[in-house]
Design a protein around this motif. Structure first.
Motif, PDB file in Angstrom:
ATOM      1  N   ILE A 184       0.827  -1.171   0.124  1.00 32.10           N
ATOM      2  CA  ILE A 184       0.015  -0.191   0.027  1.00 32.10           C
ATOM      3  C   ILE A 184       0.820   1.346   0.076  1.00 32.10           C
ATOM      4  O   ILE A 184       1.734   1.197   0.802  1.00 32.10           O
ATOM      5  N   VAL A 185       0.678   2.192  -0.940  1.00 28.65           N
ATOM      6  CA  VAL A 185       1.477   3.446  -1.071  1.00 28.65           C
ATOM      7  C   VAL A 185       0.976   4.529  -0.102  1.00 28.65           C
ATOM      8  O   VAL A 185       1.601   5.013   0.676  1.00 28.65           O
ATOM      9  N   ALA A 186      -0.483   4.588  -0.315  1.00 30.28           N
ATOM     10  CA  ALA A 186      -1.046   5.666   0.342  1.00 30.28           C
ATOM     11  C   ALA A 186      -2.667   5.519   0.588  1.00 30.28           C
ATOM     12  O   ALA A 186      -3.255   5.102  -0.509  1.00 30.28           O
ATOM     13  N   ASN A 187      -3.109   5.984   1.652  1.00 32.14           N
ATOM     14  CA  ASN A 187      -4.721   6.160   1.815  1.00 32.14           C
ATOM     15  C   ASN A 187      -5.275   7.404   1.342  1.00 32.14           C
ATOM     16  O   ASN A 187      -4.234   8.477   1.616  1.00 32.14           O
ATOM     17  N   VAL A 188      -6.048   7.592   0.454  1.00 26.42           N
ATOM     18  CA  VAL A 188      -6.448   8.746  -0.110  1.00 26.42           C
ATOM     19  C   VAL A 188      -7.869   9.278   0.091  1.00 26.42           C
ATOM     20  O   VAL A 188      -8.814   8.576  -0.584  1.00 26.42           O
ATOM     21  N   PRO A 189      -8.132  10.247   1.049  1.00 24.41           N
ATOM     22  CA  PRO A 189      -9.522  10.685   1.308  1.00 24.41           C
ATOM     23  C   PRO A 189     -10.158  11.223  -0.006  1.00 24.41           C
ATOM     24  O   PRO A 189      -9.636  11.851  -0.831  1.00 24.41           O
ATOM     25  N   LYS A 190     -11.553  11.036  -0.139  1.00 26.26           N
ATOM     26  CA  LYS A 190     -12.486  11.634  -1.187  1.00 26.26           C
ATOM     27  C   LYS A 190     -12.118  13.074  -1.425  1.00 26.26           C
ATOM     28  O   LYS A 190     -12.291  13.621  -2.360  1.00 26.26           O
ATOM     29  N   PHE A 193     -10.088  15.285  -4.307  1.00 23.39           N
ATOM     30  CA  PHE A 193     -10.538  14.959  -5.758  1.00 23.39           C
ATOM     31  C   PHE A 193     -11.329  16.171  -6.290  1.00 23.39           C
ATOM     32  O   PHE A 193     -12.352  16.818  -5.620  1.00 23.39           O
ATOM     33  N   MET A 194     -11.365  16.519  -7.395  1.00 22.64           N
ATOM     34  CA  MET A 194     -12.498  17.614  -7.935  1.00 22.64           C
ATOM     35  C   MET A 194     -13.064  16.874  -9.066  1.00 22.64           C
ATOM     36  O   MET A 194     -12.219  16.491 -10.118  1.00 22.64           O
ATOM     37  N   PRO A 195     -14.486  16.589  -9.344  1.00 24.91           N
ATOM     38  CA  PRO A 195     -15.341  16.926  -8.046  1.00 24.91           C
ATOM     39  C   PRO A 195     -14.987  15.743  -7.370  1.00 24.91           C
ATOM     40  O   PRO A 195     -14.494  14.562  -7.646  1.00 24.91           O
ATOM     41  N   GLN A 196     -15.656  15.544  -6.097  1.00 27.92           N
ATOM     42  CA  GLN A 196     -15.532  14.477  -4.979  1.00 27.92           C
ATOM     43  C   GLN A 196     -16.232  13.363  -5.398  1.00 27.92           C
ATOM     44  O   GLN A 196     -17.371  13.473  -5.725  1.00 27.92           O
ATOM     45  N   PRO A 197     -15.555  12.028  -5.252  1.00 28.05           N
ATOM     46  CA  PRO A 197     -16.514  10.945  -5.763  1.00 28.05           C
ATOM     47  C   PRO A 197     -16.844  10.548  -4.179  1.00 28.05           C
ATOM     48  O   PRO A 197     -16.834  11.016  -3.131  1.00 28.05           O
ATOM     49  N   ASN A 198     -17.556   9.249  -4.278  1.00 28.13           N
ATOM     50  CA  ASN A 198     -18.490   8.714  -3.097  1.00 28.13           C
ATOM     51  C   ASN A 198     -17.601   8.022  -2.202  1.00 28.13           C
ATOM     52  O   ASN A 198     -17.972   7.795  -1.202  1.00 28.13           O
ATOM     53  N   VAL A 199     -16.513   7.528  -2.642  1.00 28.88           N
ATOM     54  CA  VAL A 199     -15.510   6.585  -2.002  1.00 28.88           C
ATOM     55  C   VAL A 199     -14.294   7.031  -1.678  1.00 28.88           C
ATOM     56  O   VAL A 199     -13.866   7.918  -2.637  1.00 28.88           O
TER      57      VAL A 199
END
Ligand code: SAM
Length: 292
Positions: A184-190, A193-199
């Motif tokens: 695992i390289v990184a956990n990425v919060p939604k 992103f632009m636009p924000q995804p749901n997950v």
């Protein structure tokens, strides 16, 4: 680009070109330079390496990759992004943009023609529904790349990276780990992103192995046995194997499972990849022996 300016720069480009985000193409652009650098670092680009990037969007990741790689080829399906990419990457001489659908592309041929035998690393941030099929294509078709660093739905990354006897371990874990080591390289919060995804997302790194980690007599049989073993969670291996499409009776399933040195009361989700290999080799020998 610094951390604070990235969302603004992205917004300005989108406005300038009147670009409309397509949900079906999974267009959620990364607007956080820290995450961007984590992906680039995770790709571990060494001198002389080439990068195949899939889904460059407006080219933010492409630009950073091109600073470290010899050459970057970016495959983007959306023709509306091509003029944008031509502008954002106009000063990067080692970048080539190809307007194609990665699902329709002869990737092996492209790598042969464009990278001329150099080491190739894949970096991708794609719509989630095509990411697993694309990864499996690289692995199953033996496409000559050294590693794949990919942004993927968090739950899917956990499954790919899972070890036996954990809740995330399943046939996808075994399928991926048959071809690669995972990290695992990184956990990425939604929110980045632009636009924000749901997950939420995770960046996973897959290092392709030269040889599978275990010796199997028949690859197709190996994956059939894995599939059968995970077909009924919380049921014993004996139950799964004897009621699967393999067409093996309970008595014979008992013989092949114990022949592989495995307790028949164990559950599929506890087996290591080496145990799956031993079991599939037993099943293979048995089915060969009863062939008319
Ligand atoms: N790499 C950019 C970033 O990180 O901001 C964009 C990522 S966005 C999640 C996914 C990108 O993949 C979009 O630019 C989209 O148009 C592109 N894409 C979607 N399906 C594709 C396909 N089949 N082949 C090539 N590119 C595709």
């Amino acid at each position: 680009m610094d951390r604070l300016s990235m969302p603004k720069v992205t917004k300005d480009i989108v406005q300038k070109y009147g670009f409309k985000f397509s949900k079906s193409l999974g267009q959620n652009f990364l607007v956080d330079s820290n995450v961007l650098l984590k992906i680039v670092d995770g790709a571990q680009i060494e001198e002389g390496d080439c990068v195949l990037e899939v889904g460059p969007g407006i080219g933010t990741l492409t630009r950073e990759l091109s600073k470290r790689a010899d050459k970057v080829i970016a495959i983007e399906i959306d023709k509306n992004l091509i003029p944008i990419l031509r502008e954002t990457l106009s000063d990067r001489e080692n970048v080539e943009i190809i307007n194609e659908d990665i699902l329709k592309l002869d990737i092996k041929k492209l790598i042969e023609e464009k990278f001329e035998g150099k080491r190739v690393k894949v970096v991708a941030n794609l719509p989630y529904y095509i990411t697993t099929p694309i990864i499996m294509r690289f692995l199953e078709e033996n496409i000559p790349v050294k590693s794949i660093v990919v942004m993927i739905q968090k739950e899917v990354a956990l499954r790919m990276n899972a070890q036996p006897s954990t809740k995330d371990y399943g046939s996808l874990s075994v399928a991926i780990q048959f071809y690669c080591t995972t990290s695992i390289v990184a956990n990425v919060p939604k929110t980045v992103f632009m636009p924000q995804p749901n997950v939420d997302s995770t960046v996973i790194r897959l290092d392709l192995l030269d040889e599978p980690p275990c010796s199997v007599k028949d690859r197709d049989m190996f994956f059939r046995v894995v599939k059968a073993s995970f077909s009924k969670r919380r049921k014993t291996l004996l139950n799964c194997i004897s009621s699967s499409e393999l067409g093996i009776s309970k008595d014979d399933a008992f013989k092949v499972i114990s022949g592989a040195g495995i307790d028949e009361k164990r559950r599929g989700e506890t087996l290591t990849i080496h145990e799956f290999a031993a079991l599939s080799n037993e099943v293979y020998d048995f089915l060969e022996s009863v062939k008319p």
